[in-house]
Design an enzyme around this catalytic site. Sequence first.
Site, mmCIF file in Angstrom:
data_model
loop_
_atom_site.group_PDB
_atom_site.id
_atom_site.type_symbol
_atom_site.label_atom_id
_atom_site.label_comp_id
_atom_site.label_asym_id
_atom_site.label_seq_id
_atom_site.Cartn_x
_atom_site.Cartn_y
_atom_site.Cartn_z
ATOM 1 C CD GLU A 1 -2.993 -1.157 0.159
ATOM 2 O OE1 GLU A 1 -2.957 -0.271 -0.717
ATOM 3 O OE2 GLU A 1 -3.836 -2.076 0.184
ATOM 4 C CG HIS B 1 -4.417 -0.282 5.604
ATOM 5 N ND1 HIS B 1 -5.772 -0.045 5.537
ATOM 6 C CD2 HIS B 1 -4.235 -1.515 5.047
ATOM 7 C CE1 HIS B 1 -6.368 -1.080 4.968
ATOM 8 N NE2 HIS B 1 -5.458 -1.984 4.661
ATOM 9 C CG HIS C 1 -7.801 -5.339 7.330
ATOM 10 N ND1 HIS C 1 -7.258 -6.505 6.853
ATOM 11 C CD2 HIS C 1 -7.390 -4.363 6.471
ATOM 12 C CE1 HIS C 1 -6.558 -6.255 5.745
ATOM 13 N NE2 HIS C 1 -6.610 -4.957 5.503
ATOM 14 C CD GLU D 1 -13.601 11.868 25.735
ATOM 15 O OE1 GLU D 1 -12.370 11.842 25.747
ATOM 16 O OE2 GLU D 1 -14.289 12.739 26.307
ATOM 17 C CG HIS E 1 -9.589 -3.155 2.439
ATOM 18 N ND1 HIS E 1 -8.899 -3.353 1.276
ATOM 19 C CD2 HIS E 1 -8.659 -3.291 3.412
ATOM 20 C CE1 HIS E 1 -7.629 -3.618 1.528
ATOM 21 N NE2 HIS E 1 -7.462 -3.579 2.824
HETATM 22 O O1 2HA Z 1 -1.173 -5.845 2.546
HETATM 23 O O2 2HA Z 1 -3.932 -4.785 4.249
HETATM 24 O O3 2HA Z 1 -4.579 -3.617 1.987
HETATM 25 C C1 2HA Z 1 -2.070 -5.848 3.500
HETATM 26 C C2 2HA Z 1 -3.252 -5.034 3.304
HETATM 27 C C3 2HA Z 1 -3.565 -4.517 1.967
HETATM 28 ZN ZN ZN Z 2 -5.768 -3.923 3.912
#
Ligand code: 2HA
Ligand code: ZN
Length: 277
Positions: free
Chosen positions: A119, A142, A144, A172, A213
């Site tokens: 990413e 990033h 999930h 909050e 995602h």
């Molecule tokens: O590579 O989360 O979006 C891992 C990820 C890609």
């Molecule tokens: Zn991801």
Amino acid sequence: MTGKLDILTAEFTQEMMKTTANLYRLGWDERNGGNISYLLKEEEVIPFLDINHVKRTMPIHFDASALAGKYFIVTGSGKYFKNVMDKPAENLGVIRVTEDGKAVDVLWGFEDGGGPTSELPTHFMSHIERLKADPNHRVIIHCHATHILGMTFTHSLDEKAFTKTLWQMCTECIVVFPEGVGIIPWMVPGTDAIGKATAAKMKDVRLVVWPHHGVFGAGTTMDEAFGLIETAEKAAQVYTIVCAQGGVKQAITDQQLLELADAFGVVPRQGILNTKK
Ligand code: 2HA
Ligand code: ZN
């Protein structure tokens, strides 16, 4: 590398190790899910690395010239957050963007021959936008985040409506992200296109939701970026519980949200609260 300190003792390396471990334990980065990039100052790197010793140079397929000469510690492509703590030098790397912005020099890490996160376009494009908005910006995470991800199946993807729901779930929230969250359409991850769409949102917000995602969070420190994500994720978890318990019977009113914003000196994003003021 004589005269250099052990990079595993650097605060930035320790923060990467601890944060990836936390994200794994929270269940937000299964398998190779998630990635982090952390902008480093040259003077932070010099005690640990000979900056003239480039191990490898790896091309990137987008223009990162706005970040030329900048250093980052990043998680590796295909690497598991679960494993970072035990094998940091394989799973993490310190990179520097080349002067033409078309490649990165690897100065440390990725010892089994790997490279930076898949990413990287979204990370770099987001860093470029956040640095324009805030010169103190440094970290992109990033992950999930489970309940936010869940909400992208059950809640409207209108970003004002999504923001308002999150604000309403924990007192909050409006203080932590008064600018709200951004939401892009579903897109293929790892592409320049998703990088551009995410970065366009990062002009105005520090949290961007990728439907079905995960999320991208930005911050001036690891704590700020992580804290932003965990605050929004907590609100999404509460939303999940509220829905499971049969829905809202009473809630924080728009007027109360405005009072909160006033009390904490933040300006809520326009067009979300219906108040007289
Ligand atoms: O590579 O989360 O979006 C891992 C990820 C890609
Ligand atoms: Zn991801």
